[in-house]
Scaffold this motif. Structure first.
Motif, PDB file in Angstrom:
ATOM      1  N   ASN A 167       0.809  -1.221   0.000  1.00 57.35           N
ATOM      2  CA  ASN A 167       0.000   0.000   0.000  1.00 57.35           C
ATOM      3  C   ASN A 167       0.843   1.271   0.000  1.00 57.35           C
ATOM      4  OD1 ASN A 167      -2.487  -1.422   0.098  1.00 57.35           O
ATOM      5  ND2 ASN A 167      -2.159  -1.793   2.282  1.00 57.35           N
TER       6      ASN A 167
ATOM      7  N   ASN B  38     -11.699  10.142  -5.426  1.00 58.32           N
ATOM      8  CA  ASN B  38     -11.406  10.856  -4.181  1.00 58.32           C
ATOM      9  C   ASN B  38     -12.680  11.532  -3.671  1.00 58.32           C
ATOM     10  OD1 ASN B  38      -8.270  10.866  -3.662  1.00 58.32           O
ATOM     11  ND2 ASN B  38      -8.573  11.041  -5.870  1.00 58.32           N
TER      12      ASN B  38
ATOM     13  N   ASN C 258      -6.008   7.269  -2.180  1.00 66.26           N
ATOM     14  CA  ASN C 258      -5.167   6.787  -1.083  1.00 66.26           C
ATOM     15  C   ASN C 258      -5.445   5.307  -0.805  1.00 66.26           C
ATOM     16  OD1 ASN C 258      -4.910   6.134   1.916  1.00 66.26           O
ATOM     17  ND2 ASN C 258      -3.768   8.037   1.794  1.00 66.26           N
ATOM     18  N   ASN C 259      -4.412   4.493  -0.835  1.00 64.75           N
ATOM     19  CA  ASN C 259      -4.585   3.046  -0.697  1.00 64.75           C
ATOM     20  C   ASN C 259      -5.134   2.632   0.660  1.00 64.75           C
ATOM     21  OD1 ASN C 259      -3.619   2.353  -3.300  1.00 64.75           O
ATOM     22  ND2 ASN C 259      -1.508   2.621  -2.608  1.00 64.75           N
TER      23      ASN C 259
END
Length: 305
Positions: free
Chosen positions: A66, A103, A277-278
Motif C-alpha cells: 500500500n 477521491n 489513497n490506498n
C-alpha cells in the motif's frame, strides 16, 4: 514590469466556493468560541467510523504493497466489491470494469460531467439541489437548467416538468433520490416514469445514490436502473462510503458507467489525481464488503432523533 492581464482564469473566477463547506467551517468556528451552534451545512454523520473499518485501515498502513502507486481506477478488489455491493443494495448488476474509485463523491461528480459534457450541452437539474452540481456542470462547459419542485410537490419533479425543460441541447438529467438537500424520495413508480422518459428521448441520467440507506418511515429507495433496466447504457451511478459508513473524511467515492465513459473518466483521473489513497481504499473495501449492522444502528439513532 507589466502585470499579467488576468492572474486567475475566468473559468475559476466564475464559480463560488462550496457553500456547504463554508457554512460548516463557520459553525465549527462558533462552537470553538463557545457558542451553542448546531450546523446544518455538510451532511456528516456524528458517529465515528465503525471499529472494524478503522482496524482494516490500521492493518493496511503496515503493508508495503500500500506504499506504492496502484491503478488509477481503483484497487481491483475494491472495484469488484463495489460491483457486488451495487447488486446487493440496488439490484443492479454491473461489472468491476465499470467502476472507478474516486477521491470522494465530489470527484465522481466532476469526472462524470467532464466525461459527458461539451460546451452548449444542457443538464436538467431538479431544484433545490446540492451546491456542487451546477458548478461542476459549468466547469465542464455545460449549462445547468433548473427544474424547480417545491414543498407543495414534496420537492419532486414530474415528467411533465422535465419535458417542458427539454430542448434539442438537453444532454442529461441529474436524478437524486434520496435527495440532498430536501430528503425527498421518489416512489418506485415515479422513478420508473422518469427513467422511461429518459430512454424515450435518449437523455443520459446521472443518478446520485449516496443516501440510499438513509430512508425513513414508508419511503423506499429505488435505483433508476433497477426500475428501468434499458437505461443502463445511458446512466452513470454515483455513490460512496461517506454517509452510509460515517466516513466523510476518508474521501472514497465511485462512479459506475458504460465502458466508454469509464475509459474517458479513468484517463482524466490518471492525469488529475492518479489512485485514491490506498489505506482509505482498504478501509472502504472492508466497509462495502461487510455487513450493514453498523449502518442500521446509525439509521435507528437518526430516526429516533
Amino acid at each position: 514590469m507589466v502585470e499579467p492581464a488576468r492572474r486567475v482564469s475566468a473559468r475559476l473566477q466564475s464559480i463560488p466556493e462550496s457553500a456547504t463547506l463554508a457554512i460548516t467551517a463557520k459553525a465549527k468556528q462558533l462552537r470553538a468560541a463557545g457558542e451553542p451552534v448546531i450546523g446544518f451545512g455538510a451532511g456528516e454523520p456524528d458517529f465515528p467510523t465503525p471499529d472494524y473499518i478503522v482496524e482494516a485501515a490500521q492493518e493496511a498502513v503496515v503493508d508495503p504493497a500500500n506504499h506504492r502507486y496502484t491503478p488509477a481506477a481503483g484497487l481491483p478488489e475494491l472495484r469488484q466489491a463495489i460491483a457486488d455491493k451495487t447488486l446487493r443494495d440496488s439490484g443492479v448488476a454491473v461489472e468491476a470494469s465499470q467502476v472507478i474509485v474516486t477521491n470522494g463523491g465530489k470527484q465522481a461528480v466532476y469526472n462524470t460531467f467532464a466525461a459527458l459534457t461539451d460546451p452548449g450541452d444542457e443538464i436538467l437539474l431538479p431544484a433545490p439541489y446540492w451546491t456542487t452540481y451546477p458548478e461542476a456542470i459549468k466547469l465542464a462547459g455545460g449549462t445547468p437548467v433548473d427544474v424547480f419542485a417545491g414543498a407543495e410537490s414534496d420537492y419532486k419533479v414530474t415528467v411533465e416538468q422535465l419535458e417542458a425543460a427539454r430542448t434539442e441541447n438537453t444532454k442529461a438529467l441529474v436524478f437524486v433520490s434520496p435527495s440532498n438537500p430536501t430528503g425527498a424520495v421518489y416512489t418506485p413508480e415515479e422513478t420508473a416514469a422518469i427513467g422511461q422518459w429518459a430512454v424515450e428521448h435518449g437523455i443520459w441520467v446521472i443518478t446520485d445514490e449516496i443516501y440510499e440507506h438513509l430512508v425513513y418511515d414508508e419511503a423506499v429507495f429505488t435505483s433508476i436502473v433497477k426500475a428501468v433496466p434499458e437505461l443502463a447504457n445511458q446512466t452513470v451511478i454515483l455513490n460512496g462510503v461517506a454517509k452510509t459508513y460515517a466516513m466523510t473524511g476518508w474521501r472514497v467515492g465511485w462512479m459506475i458507467a458504460p465502458s466508454d465513459v469509464v475509459q474517458a473518466a479513468t484517463t482524466l483521473q490518471s492525469h488529475a489525481t492518479s489512485n485514491v489513497n490506498n489505506i482509505a481504499q482498504k478501509a472502504a473495501l472492508e466497509a462495502v464488503a461487510g455487513p450493514l449492522d453498523a449502518v442500521n444502528d446509525m439509521l435507528k439513532a437518526f430516526d429516533d432523533r
